[in-house]
Motif scaffolding. Sequence first.
Motif, PDB file in Angstrom:
ATOM      1  N   MET A   1       0.823  -1.190   0.000  1.00  0.00           N
ATOM      2  CA  MET A   1       0.000   0.000   0.000  1.00  0.00           C
ATOM      3  C   MET A   1       0.868   1.255   0.000  1.00  0.00           C
ATOM      4  N   VAL A   2       1.895   1.294   0.848  1.00  0.00           N
ATOM      5  CA  VAL A   2       2.777   2.455   0.902  1.00  0.00           C
ATOM      6  C   VAL A   2       3.499   2.621  -0.422  1.00  0.00           C
ATOM      7  N   THR A   3       3.955   1.513  -1.017  1.00  0.00           N
ATOM      8  CA  THR A   3       4.647   1.595  -2.297  1.00  0.00           C
ATOM      9  C   THR A   3       3.714   2.111  -3.384  1.00  0.00           C
ATOM     10  N   THR A   4       2.450   1.675  -3.391  1.00  0.00           N
ATOM     11  CA  THR A   4       1.484   2.152  -4.374  1.00  0.00           C
ATOM     12  C   THR A   4       1.247   3.643  -4.202  1.00  0.00           C
ATOM     13  N   PHE A   5       1.087   4.086  -2.972  1.00  0.00           N
ATOM     14  CA  PHE A   5       0.901   5.512  -2.706  1.00  0.00           C
ATOM     15  C   PHE A   5       2.126   6.295  -3.147  1.00  0.00           C
ATOM     16  N   LEU A  10       4.722   9.923  -6.881  1.00  0.00           N
ATOM     17  CA  LEU A  10       5.894  10.174  -7.715  1.00  0.00           C
ATOM     18  C   LEU A  10       5.493  10.452  -9.166  1.00  0.00           C
ATOM     19  N   THR A  11       4.511   9.720  -9.683  1.00  0.00           N
ATOM     20  CA  THR A  11       4.054   9.985 -11.053  1.00  0.00           C
ATOM     21  C   THR A  11       3.399  11.352 -11.153  1.00  0.00           C
ATOM     22  N   GLU A  12       2.669  11.755 -10.121  1.00  0.00           N
ATOM     23  CA  GLU A  12       2.044  13.078 -10.126  1.00  0.00           C
ATOM     24  C   GLU A  12       3.098  14.183 -10.100  1.00  0.00           C
ATOM     25  N   VAL A  13       4.126  14.014  -9.275  1.00  0.00           N
ATOM     26  CA  VAL A  13       5.219  14.992  -9.202  1.00  0.00           C
ATOM     27  C   VAL A  13       5.930  15.079 -10.549  1.00  0.00           C
ATOM     28  N   GLN A  88      15.600  17.350 -23.018  1.00  0.00           N
ATOM     29  CA  GLN A  88      16.627  17.438 -21.976  1.00  0.00           C
ATOM     30  C   GLN A  88      16.113  18.207 -20.767  1.00  0.00           C
ATOM     31  N   ASP A  89      15.380  19.296 -21.022  1.00  0.00           N
ATOM     32  CA  ASP A  89      14.784  20.064 -19.924  1.00  0.00           C
ATOM     33  C   ASP A  89      13.774  19.223 -19.144  1.00  0.00           C
ATOM     34  N   VAL A  90      12.953  18.451 -19.863  1.00  0.00           N
ATOM     35  CA  VAL A  90      11.990  17.562 -19.199  1.00  0.00           C
ATOM     36  C   VAL A  90      12.748  16.568 -18.325  1.00  0.00           C
ATOM     37  N   HIS A  91      13.759  15.954 -18.880  1.00  0.00           N
ATOM     38  CA  HIS A  91      14.568  14.986 -18.130  1.00  0.00           C
ATOM     39  C   HIS A  91      15.109  15.604 -16.848  1.00  0.00           C
ATOM     40  N   ASP A  92      15.734  16.766 -16.973  1.00  0.00           N
ATOM     41  CA  ASP A  92      16.369  17.397 -15.813  1.00  0.00           C
ATOM     42  C   ASP A  92      15.352  17.820 -14.759  1.00  0.00           C
ATOM     43  N   ARG A  93      14.248  18.408 -15.183  1.00  0.00           N
ATOM     44  CA  ARG A  93      13.235  18.871 -14.216  1.00  0.00           C
ATOM     45  C   ARG A  93      12.548  17.706 -13.518  1.00  0.00           C
ATOM     46  N   VAL A  94      12.237  16.662 -14.279  1.00  0.00           N
ATOM     47  CA  VAL A  94      11.589  15.493 -13.675  1.00  0.00           C
ATOM     48  C   VAL A  94      12.550  14.812 -12.693  1.00  0.00           C
ATOM     49  N   ALA A  95      13.805  14.658 -13.088  1.00  0.00           N
ATOM     50  CA  ALA A  95      14.785  14.025 -12.199  1.00  0.00           C
ATOM     51  C   ALA A  95      14.941  14.829 -10.909  1.00  0.00           C
ATOM     52  N   PHE A  96      15.037  16.141 -11.027  1.00  0.00           N
ATOM     53  CA  PHE A  96      15.184  16.989  -9.840  1.00  0.00           C
ATOM     54  C   PHE A  96      13.940  16.929  -8.961  1.00  0.00           C
ATOM     55  N   ALA A  97      12.760  17.058  -9.568  1.00  0.00           N
ATOM     56  CA  ALA A  97      11.510  17.041  -8.804  1.00  0.00           C
ATOM     57  C   ALA A  97      11.317  15.700  -8.102  1.00  0.00           C
ATOM     58  N   ALA A  98      11.604  14.610  -8.800  1.00  0.00           N
ATOM     59  CA  ALA A  98      11.434  13.276  -8.208  1.00  0.00           C
ATOM     60  C   ALA A  98      12.415  13.063  -7.062  1.00  0.00           C
ATOM     61  N   ALA A  99      13.671  13.439  -7.268  1.00  0.00           N
ATOM     62  CA  ALA A  99      14.671  13.285  -6.206  1.00  0.00           C
ATOM     63  C   ALA A  99      14.312  14.141  -4.994  1.00  0.00           C
ATOM     64  N   SER A 100      13.843  15.353  -5.238  1.00  0.00           N
ATOM     65  CA  SER A 100      13.442  16.242  -4.136  1.00  0.00           C
ATOM     66  C   SER A 100      12.260  15.657  -3.375  1.00  0.00           C
ATOM     67  N   HIS A 101      11.298  15.120  -4.111  1.00  0.00           N
ATOM     68  CA  HIS A 101      10.119  14.510  -3.492  1.00  0.00           C
ATOM     69  C   HIS A 101      10.518  13.319  -2.620  1.00  0.00           C
ATOM     70  N   LEU A 102      11.349  12.449  -3.164  1.00  0.00           N
ATOM     71  CA  LEU A 102      11.776  11.269  -2.411  1.00  0.00           C
ATOM     72  C   LEU A 102      12.603  11.664  -1.191  1.00  0.00           C
ATOM     73  N   ALA A 104      12.361  14.404   0.516  1.00  0.00           N
ATOM     74  CA  ALA A 104      11.436  14.944   1.520  1.00  0.00           C
ATOM     75  C   ALA A 104      10.742  13.826   2.294  1.00  0.00           C
ATOM     76  N   LEU A 105      10.609  12.674   1.673  1.00  0.00           N
ATOM     77  CA  LEU A 105      10.000  11.519   2.344  1.00  0.00           C
ATOM     78  C   LEU A 105      11.030  10.687   3.103  1.00  0.00           C
ATOM     79  N   GLY A 106      12.287  11.131   3.065  1.00  0.00           N
ATOM     80  CA  GLY A 106      13.349  10.384   3.730  1.00  0.00           C
ATOM     81  C   GLY A 106      13.824   9.190   2.933  1.00  0.00           C
ATOM     82  N   ASP A 107      13.580   9.192   1.644  1.00  0.00           N
ATOM     83  CA  ASP A 107      13.901   8.072   0.761  1.00  0.00           C
ATOM     84  C   ASP A 107      14.923   8.554  -0.276  1.00  0.00           C
ATOM     85  N   VAL A 108      16.193   8.546   0.090  1.00  0.00           N
ATOM     86  CA  VAL A 108      17.240   9.029  -0.806  1.00  0.00           C
ATOM     87  C   VAL A 108      17.689   7.858  -1.683  1.00  0.00           C
TER      88      VAL A 108
END
Length: 127
Positions: A1-5, A10-13, A88-102, A104-108
């Motif tokens: 359940m946590v992984t699904t959430f 992550l897909t929304e971010v 390339q911009d999409v790649h960089d922004r998505v990678a940054f946003a996803a890493a930042s999101h994770l 923030a959840l304590g999941d580096v």
Amino acid sequence: MVTTFRTTALTEVAAEAALAVPGVAGLQPRLAQRLAAAAAPTRTDTTSHRAPPPEAAVRADRAPDGSGWRIEVRCVLTEDRRALDIAQDVHDRVAFAAASHLTALGDVERVTVEVTVTRIAGRRDVA
């Protein structure tokens, strides 16, 4: 359940980050998702004519070797800029946003992003 959430969040971010890139006209769902939506029973209310949510064009899953997350973004671009620059911009922004999101959840963890350009829309196709 946590992984699904976590995967859904992550897909929304990732979808939000991709749509914020200048030159991205929209996100395009995978063929399987489009076929499933077409095969779904038709409804008489107005919600049946809505486009799929942007995150339907983004897939996030765990890397098979457990080394982090893989994110695939399928996007439609405008012809205002070079497709390579926009991708390339999409790649960089998505990678940054996803890493930042994770983070923030304590999941580096490592995030790998793949951008697929499904088409380039002309000016009259975007409106």
